[in-house]
Structures are given as structure tokens and as C-alpha cells.
Design a protein around this motif. Sequence first.
Motif, PDB file in Angstrom:
ATOM      1  N   ALA A   1      58.557   1.210  -9.869  1.00  0.00           N
ATOM      2  CA  ALA A   1      59.212   0.507 -10.983  1.00  0.00           C
ATOM      3  C   ALA A   1      59.290  -0.987 -10.666  1.00  0.00           C
ATOM      4  CB  ALA A   1      60.605   1.083 -11.232  1.00  0.00           C
ATOM      5  N   GLY A   2      59.603  -1.309  -9.417  1.00  0.00           N
ATOM      6  CA  GLY A   2      59.643  -2.715  -9.015  1.00  0.00           C
ATOM      7  C   GLY A   2      58.271  -3.364  -9.071  1.00  0.00           C
ATOM      8  N   LEU A   3      57.255  -2.654  -8.591  1.00  0.00           N
ATOM      9  CA  LEU A   3      55.900  -3.217  -8.602  1.00  0.00           C
ATOM     10  C   LEU A   3      55.377  -3.406 -10.021  1.00  0.00           C
ATOM     11  CD1 LEU A   3      54.308  -1.208  -5.645  1.00  0.00           C
ATOM     12  CD2 LEU A   3      54.764  -3.667  -5.714  1.00  0.00           C
TER      13      LEU A   3
ATOM     14  N   LEU B   1      47.004  -5.412  -9.284  1.00  0.00           N
ATOM     15  CA  LEU B   1      46.362  -4.119  -9.538  1.00  0.00           C
ATOM     16  C   LEU B   1      45.978  -3.459  -8.223  1.00  0.00           C
ATOM     17  CD1 LEU B   1      44.980  -2.038 -11.530  1.00  0.00           C
ATOM     18  CD2 LEU B   1      42.911  -3.364 -11.151  1.00  0.00           C
ATOM     19  N   VAL B   2      45.392  -4.221  -7.320  1.00  0.00           N
ATOM     20  CA  VAL B   2      44.985  -3.669  -6.028  1.00  0.00           C
ATOM     21  C   VAL B   2      46.204  -3.271  -5.205  1.00  0.00           C
ATOM     22  CG1 VAL B   2      43.828  -4.188  -3.842  1.00  0.00           C
ATOM     23  CG2 VAL B   2      42.758  -4.844  -6.006  1.00  0.00           C
ATOM     24  N   VAL B   3      47.236  -4.096  -5.175  1.00  0.00           N
ATOM     25  CA  VAL B   3      48.440  -3.777  -4.396  1.00  0.00           C
ATOM     26  C   VAL B   3      49.074  -2.486  -4.899  1.00  0.00           C
ATOM     27  CG1 VAL B   3      50.834  -4.502  -3.971  1.00  0.00           C
ATOM     28  CG2 VAL B   3      48.963  -6.110  -3.615  1.00  0.00           C
ATOM     29  N   ILE B   4      49.244  -2.379  -6.198  1.00  0.00           N
ATOM     30  CA  ILE B   4      49.884  -1.187  -6.763  1.00  0.00           C
ATOM     31  C   ILE B   4      49.004   0.040  -6.548  1.00  0.00           C
ATOM     32  CG2 ILE B   4      50.680  -0.112  -8.908  1.00  0.00           C
ATOM     33  CD1 ILE B   4      51.488  -2.996  -9.827  1.00  0.00           C
TER      34      ILE B   4
ATOM     35  N   PHE C   1      50.712   7.686 -14.941  1.00  0.00           N
ATOM     36  CA  PHE C   1      51.591   6.627 -15.459  1.00  0.00           C
ATOM     37  C   PHE C   1      51.004   5.249 -15.144  1.00  0.00           C
ATOM     38  CE2 PHE C   1      54.679   3.413 -14.192  1.00  0.00           C
ATOM     39  CZ  PHE C   1      55.237   3.121 -15.425  1.00  0.00           C
ATOM     40  N   LEU C   2      50.599   5.035 -13.893  1.00  0.00           N
ATOM     41  CA  LEU C   2      50.063   3.729 -13.496  1.00  0.00           C
ATOM     42  C   LEU C   2      48.790   3.399 -14.258  1.00  0.00           C
ATOM     43  CD1 LEU C   2      50.649   3.871  -9.639  1.00  0.00           C
ATOM     44  CD2 LEU C   2      51.895   2.469 -11.313  1.00  0.00           C
ATOM     45  N   PHE C   3      47.917   4.378 -14.416  1.00  0.00           N
ATOM     46  CA  PHE C   3      46.679   4.146 -15.149  1.00  0.00           C
ATOM     47  C   PHE C   3      46.983   3.742 -16.598  1.00  0.00           C
ATOM     48  CE2 PHE C   3      43.267   5.560 -17.936  1.00  0.00           C
ATOM     49  CZ  PHE C   3      42.200   4.868 -17.391  1.00  0.00           C
ATOM     50  N   LEU C   4      47.862   4.487 -17.245  1.00  0.00           N
ATOM     51  CA  LEU C   4      48.210   4.150 -18.632  1.00  0.00           C
ATOM     52  C   LEU C   4      48.896   2.790 -18.706  1.00  0.00           C
ATOM     53  CD1 LEU C   4      49.422   7.639 -19.901  1.00  0.00           C
ATOM     54  CD2 LEU C   4      47.266   6.459 -20.467  1.00  0.00           C
ATOM     55  N   PHE C   5      49.726   2.504 -17.725  1.00  0.00           N
ATOM     56  CA  PHE C   5      50.378   1.203 -17.644  1.00  0.00           C
ATOM     57  C   PHE C   5      49.328   0.099 -17.582  1.00  0.00           C
ATOM     58  CE2 PHE C   5      51.814  -2.268 -14.893  1.00  0.00           C
ATOM     59  CZ  PHE C   5      52.916  -2.716 -15.603  1.00  0.00           C
ATOM     60  N   PHE C   6      48.375   0.214 -16.640  1.00  0.00           N
ATOM     61  CA  PHE C   6      47.322  -0.806 -16.523  1.00  0.00           C
ATOM     62  C   PHE C   6      46.468  -0.859 -17.777  1.00  0.00           C
ATOM     63  CE2 PHE C   6      47.585   0.032 -11.750  1.00  0.00           C
ATOM     64  CZ  PHE C   6      48.336  -1.116 -11.527  1.00  0.00           C
TER      65      PHE C   6
END
Length: 174
Positions: free
Chosen positions: A14-16, A111-114, A165-170
Motif C-alpha cells: 500500500a505504501g509503495l 515499477l521495477v522496485v514494486i 492487484f499490482l498488475f491491474l494497478f500498473f
Amino acid sequence: MMYVAIISMIMMFAGLTSAYVISSNREDWVSFDLPQALYISTLLIILSSISYFLAKKSILKNNRSQTTIFLVITLVLAVGFVFFQFEGFNQLREVDLYFTGEGSVVSSSLLVVISFAHLLHVAAGLVVLLVVLFRHLNNKYSADNALGLEVGGIFWHFVDFLWIFLFLFFYFIT
């Protein structure tokens, strides 16, 4: 303890993702299309969740050979996910988007960090999958005693849903 760890991982991501959203308002923000490899990795991790679910259903029916097959499929799909994540990093470099140094931009760096932070959790998930498979091959699980397989599934499904979730977020933010 598993749920405490999951809650802490949710807070970290959530922070990232919040940092990603806040940084997207910067003047030097560069938008780009997601690498095609990330689409493939997303499909692979979804399939891995399905195969793990089928492994759990199989052990509850005491079908050991089918459980073994589905656990091996899950492991192979998970390794494929990791491969295509790194391929996605390579595809970013091919379009001159770098993690750090000359040519790096905040959007690709985040993107790479997350994604890499998620990959660290997938690495833990791979260890979980290996332990579950090893224990299964040593007859530790049955229809009456599948707790270890179920707990491993909780972690694996969490890592899967986290990536979705992360993929949809990006996809929607980038």
C-alpha cells in the motif's frame, strides 16, 4: 502468524503503490505501456493459483498422484512467472527505460522496485511450494491431514492475488 505477515505485506505494498500514485504527479513523470512479458506472467500466476486449488481438491479426495501432478504444475508455472517478470525488466531496458542511472525515470524505477519486491515474496512462495511438494512426496498429507498444504495455499494465493492487484494497478495507472 501467516495473517500477521500478510497484513504487513499489504501495508508495505500500500505504501509503495501510494508512492507511485503521488509520484505520478511529478513534472518528469513518463508514461509507458506495460511490457508484454508482464501480461504473460500474470496469466501464469493465475494458472498457478488454479493448479494449486486443484492440488488441494485432489488431496482432499486422497488422489495422491493427481495432487503431485498439480503441485508440480504449480511449481513450473511459478518459475515461468519469475522468468517472465525478468523478461519484462529486459523489455523495459529495450525501450530505454531503466531502473537507475542515465535514462532512468521515476515511473519505470518504481515499477521495477514494486515488481521486484513482489518477486522477493514469490521467492518465498517458491520455497513454500517446494516444501509442500517435498512433504507431499513423503506422504505427509492426506484427506484427513492437509493443513500444511492448506497453509501453503493461503500464502501462494495471497502472492497471486497481490500480483493481480499490482498488475491491474500498473495497467490503469501507467
